[in-house]
Write a protein that holds these residues in place. Structure first.
Motif, PDB file in Angstrom:
ATOM      1  N   LEU A 191       0.865  -1.181   0.000  1.00 13.29           N
ATOM      2  CA  LEU A 191       0.000   0.000   0.000  1.00 13.29           C
ATOM      3  C   LEU A 191       0.896   1.222   0.000  1.00 13.29           C
ATOM      4  O   LEU A 191       1.598   1.488   0.976  1.00 13.29           O
ATOM      5  CB  LEU A 191      -0.910  -0.020   1.230  1.00 13.29           C
ATOM      6  CG  LEU A 191      -1.713  -1.313   1.432  1.00 13.29           C
ATOM      7  CD1 LEU A 191      -2.524  -1.233   2.721  1.00 13.29           C
ATOM      8  CD2 LEU A 191      -2.602  -1.592   0.242  1.00 13.29           C
ATOM      9  N   LYS A 192       0.913   1.955  -1.101  1.00 15.47           N
ATOM     10  CA  LYS A 192       1.812   3.098  -1.279  1.00 15.47           C
ATOM     11  C   LYS A 192       1.011   4.386  -1.098  1.00 15.47           C
ATOM     12  O   LYS A 192       0.430   4.919  -2.043  1.00 15.47           O
ATOM     13  CB  LYS A 192       2.456   3.037  -2.662  1.00 15.47           C
ATOM     14  CG  LYS A 192       3.285   1.779  -2.850  1.00 15.47           C
ATOM     15  CD  LYS A 192       3.883   1.711  -4.228  1.00 15.47           C
ATOM     16  CE  LYS A 192       4.771   0.492  -4.352  1.00 15.47           C
ATOM     17  NZ  LYS A 192       5.450   0.451  -5.649  1.00 15.47           N
ATOM     18  N   TRP A 193       0.987   4.869   0.138  1.00 18.56           N
ATOM     19  CA  TRP A 193       0.219   6.054   0.498  1.00 18.56           C
ATOM     20  C   TRP A 193       0.933   7.326   0.051  1.00 18.56           C
ATOM     21  O   TRP A 193       2.153   7.362  -0.014  1.00 18.56           O
ATOM     22  CB  TRP A 193       0.008   6.094   2.010  1.00 18.56           C
ATOM     23  CG  TRP A 193      -0.702   4.890   2.522  1.00 18.56           C
ATOM     24  CD1 TRP A 193      -0.147   3.842   3.205  1.00 18.56           C
ATOM     25  CD2 TRP A 193      -2.083   4.576   2.372  1.00 18.56           C
ATOM     26  NE1 TRP A 193      -1.095   2.909   3.490  1.00 18.56           N
ATOM     27  CE2 TRP A 193      -2.304   3.334   2.997  1.00 18.56           C
ATOM     28  CE3 TRP A 193      -3.164   5.219   1.779  1.00 18.56           C
ATOM     29  CZ2 TRP A 193      -3.561   2.730   3.039  1.00 18.56           C
ATOM     30  CZ3 TRP A 193      -4.406   4.619   1.826  1.00 18.56           C
ATOM     31  CH2 TRP A 193      -4.595   3.391   2.453  1.00 18.56           C
ATOM     32  N   ASP A 194       0.137   8.360  -0.238  1.00 21.63           N
ATOM     33  CA  ASP A 194       0.708   9.655  -0.622  1.00 21.63           C
ATOM     34  C   ASP A 194       1.418  10.329   0.552  1.00 21.63           C
ATOM     35  O   ASP A 194       2.450  10.961   0.377  1.00 21.63           O
ATOM     36  CB  ASP A 194      -0.374  10.587  -1.157  1.00 21.63           C
ATOM     37  CG  ASP A 194      -0.938  10.101  -2.487  1.00 21.63           C
ATOM     38  OD1 ASP A 194      -0.250   9.333  -3.191  1.00 21.63           O
ATOM     39  OD2 ASP A 194      -2.077  10.484  -2.814  1.00 21.63           O
ATOM     40  N   ARG A 195       0.856  10.216   1.762  1.00 24.56           N
ATOM     41  CA  ARG A 195       1.410  10.931   2.924  1.00 24.56           C
ATOM     42  C   ARG A 195       1.895  10.025   4.049  1.00 24.56           C
ATOM     43  O   ARG A 195       2.331  10.505   5.081  1.00 24.56           O
ATOM     44  CB  ARG A 195       0.341  11.860   3.507  1.00 24.56           C
ATOM     45  CG  ARG A 195      -0.080  12.925   2.558  1.00 24.56           C
ATOM     46  CD  ARG A 195      -1.064  13.856   3.223  1.00 24.56           C
ATOM     47  NE  ARG A 195      -1.885  14.477   2.214  1.00 24.56           N
ATOM     48  CZ  ARG A 195      -3.083  14.938   2.405  1.00 24.56           C
ATOM     49  NH1 ARG A 195      -3.636  14.846   3.587  1.00 24.56           N
ATOM     50  NH2 ARG A 195      -3.753  15.491   1.435  1.00 24.56           N
ATOM     51  N   TRP A 196       1.774   8.722   3.891  1.00 25.56           N
ATOM     52  CA  TRP A 196       2.165   7.767   4.932  1.00 25.56           C
ATOM     53  C   TRP A 196       3.224   6.821   4.372  1.00 25.56           C
ATOM     54  O   TRP A 196       3.291   6.628   3.159  1.00 25.56           O
ATOM     55  CB  TRP A 196       0.950   6.940   5.378  1.00 25.56           C
ATOM     56  CG  TRP A 196      -0.102   7.741   6.064  1.00 25.56           C
ATOM     57  CD1 TRP A 196      -1.028   8.538   5.451  1.00 25.56           C
ATOM     58  CD2 TRP A 196      -0.358   7.841   7.448  1.00 25.56           C
ATOM     59  NE1 TRP A 196      -1.836   9.116   6.387  1.00 25.56           N
ATOM     60  CE2 TRP A 196      -1.451   8.706   7.631  1.00 25.56           C
ATOM     61  CE3 TRP A 196       0.227   7.276   8.572  1.00 25.56           C
ATOM     62  CZ2 TRP A 196      -1.968   9.018   8.875  1.00 25.56           C
ATOM     63  CZ3 TRP A 196      -0.293   7.590   9.815  1.00 25.56           C
ATOM     64  CH2 TRP A 196      -1.373   8.449   9.953  1.00 25.56           C
ATOM     65  N   PRO A 197       4.006   6.204   5.248  1.00 21.57           N
ATOM     66  CA  PRO A 197       4.985   5.218   4.760  1.00 21.57           C
ATOM     67  C   PRO A 197       4.290   4.027   4.077  1.00 21.57           C
ATOM     68  O   PRO A 197       3.144   3.704   4.394  1.00 21.57           O
ATOM     69  CB  PRO A 197       5.697   4.742   6.034  1.00 21.57           C
ATOM     70  CG  PRO A 197       5.430   5.787   7.050  1.00 21.57           C
ATOM     71  CD  PRO A 197       4.104   6.403   6.695  1.00 21.57           C
ATOM     72  N   VAL A 198       4.983   3.392   3.179  1.00 17.63           N
ATOM     73  CA  VAL A 198       4.469   2.202   2.491  1.00 17.63           C
ATOM     74  C   VAL A 198       4.216   1.100   3.513  1.00 17.63           C
ATOM     75  O   VAL A 198       5.010   0.892   4.435  1.00 17.63           O
ATOM     76  CB  VAL A 198       5.487   1.718   1.430  1.00 17.63           C
ATOM     77  CG1 VAL A 198       5.047   0.404   0.818  1.00 17.63           C
ATOM     78  CG2 VAL A 198       5.683   2.778   0.372  1.00 17.63           C
ATOM     79  N   GLU A 199       3.095   0.400   3.355  1.00 16.53           N
ATOM     80  CA  GLU A 199       2.786  -0.758   4.200  1.00 16.53           C
ATOM     81  C   GLU A 199       2.816  -1.994   3.298  1.00 16.53           C
ATOM     82  O   GLU A 199       2.141  -2.025   2.275  1.00 16.53           O
ATOM     83  CB  GLU A 199       1.407  -0.614   4.828  1.00 16.53           C
ATOM     84  CG  GLU A 199       1.340   0.541   5.812  1.00 16.53           C
ATOM     85  CD  GLU A 199      -0.047   0.769   6.353  1.00 16.53           C
ATOM     86  OE1 GLU A 199      -0.225   0.582   7.565  1.00 16.53           O
ATOM     87  OE2 GLU A 199      -0.932   1.130   5.570  1.00 16.53           O
TER      88      GLU A 199
END
Length: 54
Positions: free
Chosen positions: A21-29
């Motif tokens: 999950l590559k979030w715009d404002r959060w680290p990748v999960e």
């Protein structure tokens, strides 16, 4: 994809291996596929995704 209206992003999926999950404002999960439980699971925290066929 979107996180409760707060953040969007993209995902990278490799069937029965992982989903990132590559979030715009959060680290990748990165959630790894658990073959026995048939879910994607983040080994660093209690976060899982259950695949659903629509």
């Amino acid at each position: 994809m979107e996180r409760a209206g707060v953040d969007g992003g993209e995902h990278e999926y490799q069937e029965e291996n992982y989903i990132a999950l590559k979030w715009d404002r959060w680290p990748v999960e990165i959630l790894m596929w658990n073959r026995q439980r048939r879910i994607f699971h983040d080994p660093t925290k209690q976060f899982s995704l259950i695949p659903v066929v629509v």
